[in-house]
Design a protein around this motif. Structure first.
Motif: not given
Length: 219
Positions: A123-129
């Motif tokens: 899962g990946a997104g803005l500032g998140t992995e």
């Protein structure tokens, strides 16, 4: 030979075995999950190996003999590129062949060719992995299915490996706010176990997974 009684009918000689070599075929490795350079897909689990033992007399097995497949690895995530890779597929089980005048398995015997579980998608997104979890390898001493990797909110779950039942496909990745997930890898199929015995097999309560072919039927 005829022995002392010259009227006794001798047994026929054993036939010449064909010269054609027929190799045992092991399990297949799971496929690699889809990904990019920044977020690599999870590698697939290794396929199970092969084992054959043929004896002229009694064959007794009292230990663990396993050719189960490996679990697929989870996909990798890369936050800045919003990349979430898919999990690797589980490896399929291999093949066991046991042949004897009499095949005997003690209660402690474990014959397994189970499939591995699939890896979870990342899962990946803005500032998140969040990297995906690895799938479990096929059980070496039970009839239980190997679990697929899971736990992420957006990454797709890996499918369970085959054992006494068919393998399970991985689930699609989801989306939560700005975080997207890769798909989970599928579970590997179970392999095969072939037991051939001239006399009645003695299998007691041994664990055999998946169910054997070749004429020996578990009690």
């Amino acid at each position: 030979g005829r022995g002392v009684d010259t009227n006794a009918t001798p047994g026929d000689a054993g036939l010449l075995q064909t010269e054609t070599f027929t190799p045992l075929i092991g399990g297949c490795a799971g496929g690699t999950g889809g990904g990019t350079g920044n977020a690599a897909g999870g590698p697939g689990g290794a396929g199970g190996g092969t084992f054959q033992l043929s004896v002229a007399r009694k064959l007794t097995v009292a230990k663990v003999l396993s050719v189960s497949g490996g679990g697929g690895l989870g996909g990798k995530a890369h936050a800045s590129s919003f990349a979430a890779a898919g999990g690797g597929g589980g490896g399929s089980g291999g093949r066991i062949v046991l042949e004897a005048f009499q095949v005997t398995l003690t209660p402690d015997a474990r014959l397994t060719a189970n499939g591995g579980g699939g890896g979870e998608g990342a899962g990946a997104g803005l500032g998140t992995e969040i990297d995906g979890a690895n799938g479990a390898s096929g059980s070496e001493d039970t009839e239980s299915s190997a679990g697929g990797g899971s736990g992420s909110v957006t990454g797709g779950d890996g499918g369970a490996g085959g054992a006494g039942s068919a393998p399970v496909a991985g689930t699609n990745g989801g989306t939560l706010a700005v975080v997207s997930g890769g798909g989970g890898g599928g579970g590997g199929a179970a392999g095969s176990i072939y037991l051939r015995s001239v006399q009645l097999c003695a299998l007691s309560t041994a664990v055999i997974s998946p169910a054997p072919t070749g004429g020996c039927v578990p009690p």
